[in-house]
Design an enzyme around this catalytic site. Sequence first.
Site, PDB file in Angstrom:
ATOM      1  N   LYS A  19       0.764  -1.095   0.124  1.00 59.93           N
ATOM      2  CA  LYS A  19      -0.008   0.103  -0.090  1.00 59.93           C
ATOM      3  C   LYS A  19       0.848   1.244  -0.067  1.00 59.93           C
ATOM      4  O   LYS A  19       0.537   2.324  -0.927  1.00 59.93           O
ATOM      5  CB  LYS A  19      -0.984   0.031   1.168  1.00 59.93           C
ATOM      6  CG  LYS A  19      -1.841  -1.118   1.139  1.00 59.93           C
ATOM      7  CD  LYS A  19      -2.777  -1.071   2.636  1.00 59.93           C
ATOM      8  CE  LYS A  19      -2.000  -0.953   3.977  1.00 59.93           C
ATOM      9  NZ  LYS A  19      -1.388  -2.299   4.294  1.00 59.93           N
ATOM     10  N   ARG A  94      -9.804   1.479   8.782  1.00 66.84           N
ATOM     11  CA  ARG A  94      -9.291   0.322   8.982  1.00 66.84           C
ATOM     12  C   ARG A  94     -10.368  -0.562   9.893  1.00 66.84           C
ATOM     13  O   ARG A  94     -10.382  -1.733  10.006  1.00 66.84           O
ATOM     14  CB  ARG A  94      -7.991   0.077   9.855  1.00 66.84           C
ATOM     15  CG  ARG A  94      -6.879  -0.235   9.155  1.00 66.84           C
ATOM     16  CD  ARG A  94      -5.512  -0.123  10.104  1.00 66.84           C
ATOM     17  NE  ARG A  94      -4.560  -0.809   9.912  1.00 66.84           N
ATOM     18  CZ  ARG A  94      -3.601  -0.423   9.332  1.00 66.84           C
ATOM     19  NH1 ARG A  94      -3.367   0.864   8.880  1.00 66.84           N
ATOM     20  NH2 ARG A  94      -2.491  -1.166   9.106  1.00 66.84           N
ATOM     21  N   ARG A 132      11.715  -5.825   4.741  1.00 63.64           N
ATOM     22  CA  ARG A 132      11.659  -4.432   4.732  1.00 63.64           C
ATOM     23  C   ARG A 132      12.783  -3.774   5.549  1.00 63.64           C
ATOM     24  O   ARG A 132      12.866  -3.860   6.511  1.00 63.64           O
ATOM     25  CB  ARG A 132      10.125  -4.123   4.997  1.00 63.64           C
ATOM     26  CG  ARG A 132      10.170  -2.737   5.129  1.00 63.64           C
ATOM     27  CD  ARG A 132       8.505  -2.209   5.178  1.00 63.64           C
ATOM     28  NE  ARG A 132       7.938  -2.720   6.245  1.00 63.64           N
ATOM     29  CZ  ARG A 132       6.455  -2.638   6.319  1.00 63.64           C
ATOM     30  NH1 ARG A 132       5.790  -1.966   5.252  1.00 63.64           N
ATOM     31  NH2 ARG A 132       5.787  -3.185   7.322  1.00 63.64           N
ATOM     32  N   ARG A 165      11.437  -1.832  11.117  1.00 62.64           N
ATOM     33  CA  ARG A 165      10.498  -1.323  11.850  1.00 62.64           C
ATOM     34  C   ARG A 165      10.227  -2.352  13.222  1.00 62.64           C
ATOM     35  O   ARG A 165      10.109  -3.435  12.913  1.00 62.64           O
ATOM     36  CB  ARG A 165       8.892  -1.401  11.116  1.00 62.64           C
ATOM     37  CG  ARG A 165       8.572  -0.149  10.617  1.00 62.64           C
ATOM     38  CD  ARG A 165       7.348   0.147   9.612  1.00 62.64           C
ATOM     39  NE  ARG A 165       6.273  -0.677  10.205  1.00 62.64           N
ATOM     40  CZ  ARG A 165       5.142  -0.572   9.494  1.00 62.64           C
ATOM     41  NH1 ARG A 165       5.100   0.187   8.342  1.00 62.64           N
ATOM     42  NH2 ARG A 165       3.962  -1.216   9.979  1.00 62.64           N
ATOM     43  N   ARG A 176      -0.782  -8.738  13.376  1.00 60.92           N
ATOM     44  CA  ARG A 176      -1.213  -7.700  12.452  1.00 60.92           C
ATOM     45  C   ARG A 176      -2.081  -8.367  11.068  1.00 60.92           C
ATOM     46  O   ARG A 176      -3.140  -7.820  10.895  1.00 60.92           O
ATOM     47  CB  ARG A 176      -0.139  -6.834  11.843  1.00 60.92           C
ATOM     48  CG  ARG A 176       0.546  -5.909  12.750  1.00 60.92           C
ATOM     49  CD  ARG A 176       1.815  -5.479  12.478  1.00 60.92           C
ATOM     50  NE  ARG A 176       1.971  -4.856  11.047  1.00 60.92           N
ATOM     51  CZ  ARG A 176       3.062  -4.675  10.352  1.00 60.92           C
ATOM     52  NH1 ARG A 176       4.236  -5.021  10.757  1.00 60.92           N
ATOM     53  NH2 ARG A 176       3.044  -4.224   9.154  1.00 60.92           N
TER      54      ARG A 176
HETATM   55  P1  AP5 Z   1       4.863  -1.648   1.951  1.00 63.57           P
HETATM   56  O1  AP5 Z   1       4.780  -0.593   0.647  1.00 63.57           O
HETATM   57  O2  AP5 Z   1       5.714  -0.959   2.984  1.00 63.57           O
HETATM   58  O3  AP5 Z   1       3.519  -2.174   2.378  1.00 63.57           O
HETATM   59  P2  AP5 Z   1       2.378  -1.870   3.115  1.00 63.57           P
HETATM   60  O4  AP5 Z   1       1.175  -2.366   2.533  1.00 63.57           O
HETATM   61  O5  AP5 Z   1       2.461  -0.226   3.203  1.00 63.57           O
HETATM   62  O6  AP5 Z   1       2.595  -2.168   4.631  1.00 63.57           O
HETATM   63  P3  AP5 Z   1       2.570  -1.698   6.146  1.00 63.57           P
HETATM   64  O7  AP5 Z   1       3.204  -3.083   6.957  1.00 63.57           O
HETATM   65  O8  AP5 Z   1       3.124  -0.458   6.187  1.00 63.57           O
HETATM   66  O9  AP5 Z   1       1.108  -1.707   6.269  1.00 63.57           O
HETATM   67  P4  AP5 Z   1       0.504  -1.873   7.571  1.00 63.57           P
HETATM   68  O10 AP5 Z   1      -1.045  -1.800   7.175  1.00 63.57           O
HETATM   69  O11 AP5 Z   1       0.723  -3.097   8.503  1.00 63.57           O
HETATM   70  O12 AP5 Z   1       1.267  -0.892   8.531  1.00 63.57           O
HETATM   71  P5  AP5 Z   1       0.829   0.860   8.864  1.00 63.57           P
HETATM   72  O13 AP5 Z   1       1.926   1.502   8.857  1.00 63.57           O
HETATM   73  O14 AP5 Z   1      -0.408   1.150   7.908  1.00 63.57           O
HETATM   74  O15 AP5 Z   1       5.768  -2.938   1.364  1.00 63.57           O
HETATM   75  C1  AP5 Z   1       6.048  -3.926   2.006  1.00 63.57           C
HETATM   76  C2  AP5 Z   1       7.537  -4.341   1.579  1.00 63.57           C
HETATM   77  O16 AP5 Z   1       7.448  -5.225   0.482  1.00 63.57           O
HETATM   78  C3  AP5 Z   1       8.706  -3.342   1.499  1.00 63.57           C
HETATM   79  O17 AP5 Z   1       9.706  -3.571   1.760  1.00 63.57           O
HETATM   80  C4  AP5 Z   1       8.606  -3.057  -0.074  1.00 63.57           C
HETATM   81  O18 AP5 Z   1       9.852  -2.597  -0.531  1.00 63.57           O
HETATM   82  C5  AP5 Z   1       8.214  -4.495  -0.578  1.00 63.57           C
HETATM   83  N1  AP5 Z   1       7.402  -4.423  -1.825  1.00 63.57           N
HETATM   84  C6  AP5 Z   1       6.107  -3.586  -2.014  1.00 63.57           C
HETATM   85  N2  AP5 Z   1       5.676  -3.795  -3.235  1.00 63.57           N
HETATM   86  C7  AP5 Z   1       6.327  -4.869  -3.687  1.00 63.57           C
HETATM   87  C8  AP5 Z   1       6.154  -5.521  -4.937  1.00 63.57           C
HETATM   88  N3  AP5 Z   1       5.153  -5.531  -5.638  1.00 63.57           N
HETATM   89  N4  AP5 Z   1       6.944  -6.773  -5.252  1.00 63.57           N
HETATM   90  C9  AP5 Z   1       8.001  -7.032  -4.132  1.00 63.57           C
HETATM   91  N5  AP5 Z   1       8.239  -6.328  -3.439  1.00 63.57           N
HETATM   92  C10 AP5 Z   1       7.321  -5.282  -2.894  1.00 63.57           C
HETATM   93  O19 AP5 Z   1       0.157   0.439  10.364  1.00 63.57           O
HETATM   94  C11 AP5 Z   1       1.088   0.294  11.573  1.00 63.57           C
HETATM   95  C12 AP5 Z   1       0.286   0.365  12.701  1.00 63.57           C
HETATM   96  O20 AP5 Z   1      -0.153   1.464  13.159  1.00 63.57           O
HETATM   97  C13 AP5 Z   1      -0.885  -0.619  12.981  1.00 63.57           C
HETATM   98  O21 AP5 Z   1      -0.513  -2.112  13.191  1.00 63.57           O
HETATM   99  C14 AP5 Z   1      -1.713   0.000  13.841  1.00 63.57           C
HETATM  100  O22 AP5 Z   1      -1.087  -0.099  15.076  1.00 63.57           O
HETATM  101  C15 AP5 Z   1      -1.449   1.482  13.704  1.00 63.57           C
HETATM  102  N6  AP5 Z   1      -2.563   2.017  12.649  1.00 63.57           N
HETATM  103  C16 AP5 Z   1      -2.245   2.242  11.471  1.00 63.57           C
HETATM  104  N7  AP5 Z   1      -3.282   2.846  11.029  1.00 63.57           N
HETATM  105  C17 AP5 Z   1      -4.406   2.815  11.669  1.00 63.57           C
HETATM  106  C18 AP5 Z   1      -6.008   2.753  11.631  1.00 63.57           C
HETATM  107  N8  AP5 Z   1      -6.348   3.413  10.487  1.00 63.57           N
HETATM  108  N9  AP5 Z   1      -6.664   2.578  12.949  1.00 63.57           N
HETATM  109  C19 AP5 Z   1      -6.157   1.953  13.882  1.00 63.57           C
HETATM  110  N10 AP5 Z   1      -4.649   1.770  13.863  1.00 63.57           N
HETATM  111  C20 AP5 Z   1      -4.117   2.124  13.070  1.00 63.57           C
END
Ligand code: AP5
Length: 234
Positions: A19, A94, A132, A165, A176
Site C-alpha cells: 500500500k 481500518r 523491509r 520497523r 497484524r
Molecule cells: P509496503 O509498501 O511497505 O507495504 P504496506 O502495505 O504499506 O505495509 P505496512 O506494513 O506499512 O502496512 P500496515 O498496514 O501493516 O502498517 P501501517 O504502517 O499502516 O511494502 C512492504 C515491503 O514489500 C517493502 O519492503 C517494499 O519494498 C516491498 N514491496 C512492495 N511492493 C512490492 C512488490 N510489488 N514486489 C516486491 N516487493 C514489494 O500501520 C502500522 C500500525 O499503525 C498498525 O498496526 C496500527 O497499530 C496502527 N494504525 C495505522 N493505521 C491505523 C488505523 N487506521 N486505525 C488504527 N490503527 C492504525
Amino acid sequence: MTANHRTFLVFLGPPGSGKGTQARILAEKLGIPQISTGDLFRHHIRNLTELGQLVKAYLDHGELVPDELTIRMVEVRLAEPDAAAGAILDGFPRTLTQASALDKLLEAEGGLDLAPLLEVDDAVVMRRITGRRLCRKCDAVYHVEFNPPKVAGICDRDGAELCQRADDKPDTVYNRLYVYYKQTSPLVGYYYAKGLLAEIDGAQSQEEVQDALLRVLAERGLTNSGLRVTLPPA
Ligand code: AP5
C-alpha cells in the site's frame, strides 16, 4: 468531474501488501499527498508527543489504535493545505466505524472516488515484511531482495542508516494479519457494495501493480481532471 473536484482514494490490503509503496508513487503522479496513518503515528512516537505516547503500545503489539484518536488525527491532516486537491489514504480506514466517519468527512467533497485493494497471500506478506528496511531519517522504504538500496543498509536519498520497523518481527506480523482479517477485511464488502472497490493483484512487480492502478483510474474517469498522470501502454 469538475475541475475543482477533490480526489480521494483509500488503499486497502493486508500489512506488507505494498500500500505504502504504491500510494507514494501514485500520489506524486496525481499531485496529491499520500496520508499514511501508520507513518503519522510513528512520527508522533518518534517525537514523543502526547498522541505518540498514547498510541505506542498499540503499534508495538500490532493492535489498532482506538477509532476516536485515529479519526481525529485524519480529520486534522485532511484539513491541511496540501490536501486541497484531495489525498491518497493509506492504512485508513481500518474499521467500519472509521469508514463511516470518512464518509461523513468527505460528504461535502462528493465522497470517495476509489478503493484499490492490493491482494497478496500471507506467505508473500511475510517475505515482504521481514525483508523491509526503512530510512531512519526520511522513512523511505526498501526491501533487501525486491527493492534494495544502492549500498546495503544506507538510504539512497540522504545517506542515513536503514533500520527495521519495531512491529515487523514475525510474531507481531502474525497478529497484524489476524487483526487485518478480523477488523479491516469487512471494508472490502463495504466498498464493493458502494461500487468503489478495485481489486488488484498485489503479488506482481511494483511496476506492474502501478500500471494496473493507473488503468483502473483511467477506466473510472479519474484521469480527466487535470491530474498529472501518464497512462502505461495497454
Ligand atoms: P509496503 O509498501 O511497505 O507495504 P504496506 O502495505 O504499506 O505495509 P505496512 O506494513 O506499512 O502496512 P500496515 O498496514 O501493516 O502498517 P501501517 O504502517 O499502516 O511494502 C512492504 C515491503 O514489500 C517493502 O519492503 C517494499 O519494498 C516491498 N514491496 C512492495 N511492493 C512490492 C512488490 N510489488 N514486489 C516486491 N516487493 C514489494 O500501520 C502500522 C500500525 O499503525 C498498525 O498496526 C496500527 O497499530 C496502527 N494504525 C495505522 N493505521 C491505523 C488505523 N487506521 N486505525 C488504527 N490503527 C492504525
